[in-house]
Motif scaffolding. Sequence first.
Motif, PDB file in Angstrom:
ATOM      1  N   VAL A 201      -7.303  -6.068   2.338  1.00  0.00           N
ATOM      2  CA  VAL A 201      -7.276  -4.621   2.131  1.00  0.00           C
ATOM      3  C   VAL A 201      -8.615  -4.221   1.533  1.00  0.00           C
ATOM      4  CG1 VAL A 201      -6.140  -2.702   0.969  1.00  0.00           C
ATOM      5  CG2 VAL A 201      -4.786  -4.664   1.743  1.00  0.00           C
TER       6      VAL A 201
ATOM      7  N   VAL B 145      -7.343   3.178  -0.109  1.00  0.00           N
ATOM      8  CA  VAL B 145      -7.589   2.164   0.914  1.00  0.00           C
ATOM      9  C   VAL B 145      -8.488   2.732   1.998  1.00  0.00           C
ATOM     10  CG1 VAL B 145      -6.515   0.709   2.674  1.00  0.00           C
ATOM     11  CG2 VAL B 145      -5.413   0.987   0.439  1.00  0.00           C
TER      12      VAL B 145
ATOM     13  N   VAL C 166       0.721  -8.276   3.276  1.00  0.00           N
ATOM     14  CA  VAL C 166       0.399  -6.883   2.953  1.00  0.00           C
ATOM     15  C   VAL C 166       1.420  -5.999   3.654  1.00  0.00           C
ATOM     16  CG1 VAL C 166      -1.259  -5.007   3.282  1.00  0.00           C
ATOM     17  CG2 VAL C 166      -2.057  -7.270   2.573  1.00  0.00           C
TER      18      VAL C 166
ATOM     19  N   GLN D 244     -11.900  -5.601  -2.690  1.00  0.00           N
ATOM     20  CA  GLN D 244     -10.982  -6.132  -1.686  1.00  0.00           C
ATOM     21  C   GLN D 244      -9.802  -6.788  -2.385  1.00  0.00           C
ATOM     22  OE1 GLN D 244     -13.047  -8.894   0.830  1.00  0.00           O
ATOM     23  NE2 GLN D 244     -14.601  -7.407   1.476  1.00  0.00           N
TER      24      GLN D 244
ATOM     25  N   GLY E 163       2.255  -2.100   4.563  1.00  0.00           N
ATOM     26  CA  GLY E 163       1.737  -0.744   4.644  1.00  0.00           C
ATOM     27  C   GLY E 163       2.867   0.269   4.570  1.00  0.00           C
TER      28      GLY E 163
ATOM     29  N   VAL F 243      -7.685  -1.866   6.668  1.00  0.00           N
ATOM     30  CA  VAL F 243      -6.909  -3.099   6.513  1.00  0.00           C
ATOM     31  C   VAL F 243      -7.257  -4.044   7.649  1.00  0.00           C
ATOM     32  CG1 VAL F 243      -4.594  -4.105   6.453  1.00  0.00           C
ATOM     33  CG2 VAL F 243      -5.021  -1.880   5.379  1.00  0.00           C
TER      34      VAL F 243
ATOM     35  N   VAL G 236       0.551  -8.718   8.012  1.00  0.00           N
ATOM     36  CA  VAL G 236       0.609  -7.300   7.646  1.00  0.00           C
ATOM     37  C   VAL G 236       1.807  -6.667   8.350  1.00  0.00           C
ATOM     38  CG1 VAL G 236      -0.567  -5.054   7.667  1.00  0.00           C
ATOM     39  CG2 VAL G 236      -1.890  -7.161   7.346  1.00  0.00           C
TER      40      VAL G 236
ATOM     41  N   LYS H 131      -3.349   3.462   7.073  1.00  0.00           N
ATOM     42  CA  LYS H 131      -4.462   2.575   7.399  1.00  0.00           C
ATOM     43  C   LYS H 131      -3.939   1.253   7.961  1.00  0.00           C
ATOM     44  CE  LYS H 131      -7.616   5.357   5.642  1.00  0.00           C
ATOM     45  NZ  LYS H 131      -8.629   6.042   6.459  1.00  0.00           N
ATOM     46  N   ALA H 132      -2.791   0.816   7.458  1.00  0.00           N
ATOM     47  CA  ALA H 132      -2.228  -0.445   7.944  1.00  0.00           C
ATOM     48  C   ALA H 132      -1.794  -0.319   9.411  1.00  0.00           C
ATOM     49  CB  ALA H 132      -1.047  -0.864   7.076  1.00  0.00           C
TER      50      ALA H 132
ATOM     51  N   ILE I 226       0.856  -1.185   0.000  1.00  0.00           N
ATOM     52  CA  ILE I 226       0.000   0.000   0.000  1.00  0.00           C
ATOM     53  C   ILE I 226       0.892   1.234   0.000  1.00  0.00           C
ATOM     54  CG2 ILE I 226      -1.873   1.200   1.158  1.00  0.00           C
ATOM     55  CD1 ILE I 226      -2.465  -1.400   2.680  1.00  0.00           C
TER      56      ILE I 226
END
Length: 390
Positions: free
Chosen positions: A141, A130, A154, A148, A156, A133, A282, A163-164, A11
């Motif tokens: 995501v 986004v 993932v 999605q 971030g 998450v 993540v 957002k992550a 992301i």
Amino acid sequence: MELKGQRITIIGGGIGGLTSALVLQQRGASVTVLEQAEAISEVGAGLQISPNGVAVLKALGLHDDLAWRSQRARAVVLRHHKHGQQVLRLDLDQYSVGQNFYFVHRSDLISILADAVRRAGIQVRLLQKVDRVEAGTSPVVHLSNGAQCGGDLVVGADGLHSKARKAFNDPGQPFFTGQVAWRATVPNVLNLPPEAQIFMGSKRHLVAYPLRDGSLVNIVAVQERSEWADEGWNHTDDPANLRDAFRNFGGTAAGLLSAVEDVRLWGLFRHPVAKNWHQGRVAILGDAAHPTLPFMAQGANLALEDAWVLGASLASADTIDSGLGLYQQQRRDRAVKVVAAASKNAWKYHLRAPLAWPAHQLLKLGGRFAPQRMVSQFDWIYQHDVTAQP
């Protein structure tokens, strides 16, 4: 762990996101970058890429591109604000740090990385905003258009308001440092050499250095004040406000300020380094993990380091989970230390009478009798080479 066949979603298409895409793809992963803008681009201004950041670009085969599109720093010069008298000159060419210290326009560095991403065949999906998450063994995501995506991992790299990061960290409450900063670029009509010029005044300082082929000068001007400004560096301000705040700066500084026609202002806020850099499948890096004040010029460099260490940690571990644990173990303490150093550095340039004069005399003595010590005090930052570590 073998990364071949692992599907990784990143992301953010900034410095950290593009670099991590290259690092992970080179280790065999199938990488997709999500970028909310309509193009991979950056307006921005100047960056200082120090040897610790250059080491990563060199390992990715991008050092020559960087050198071609930037200015190699030859010195750091501290000056009195009033008439520009030299207080201290640190000649970087005398030391190894100077061989790998560059001034580069942010948009040029993004372009170098984006070109490498395209050559590598990495998929970049634009206009992908986004919404949130979900961290877990099967990360998800959620995009604002209702779609999605996910993968085996993932990452971030989505900056200050990540957002992550929010998926597994208390966002905390940033606080205003009592400082604001202006950014601008102006034509180099004063023919400034490839040196970082720092003009020191009471409760404020100004940094200037050339960019690209030397035709531009990057300006960062910092002032202590009680009135706060919005966070984020892309807020337009009236150049007259900048000139008024630095009206008692003379010499070269005054000449640079008079040339400013377009300027951005932002408030400087302290954010805590994230407690958790990963959860499930993540992970976060760069400003998403450790926003830093600009006083050590390490934001971009730390993101470059993070990207390399993330790839190396995953490749050396048995599982993704253990690789992410190793990544945080190797990165978090260093980030905390660098962020703290940056937070403490500004006051040195903001001394007021009667402290300024004796402090400047001590700097002059240090430059005359112990110049190598003055240069090497931050070797723990600049000479740290993540690409050389096992």
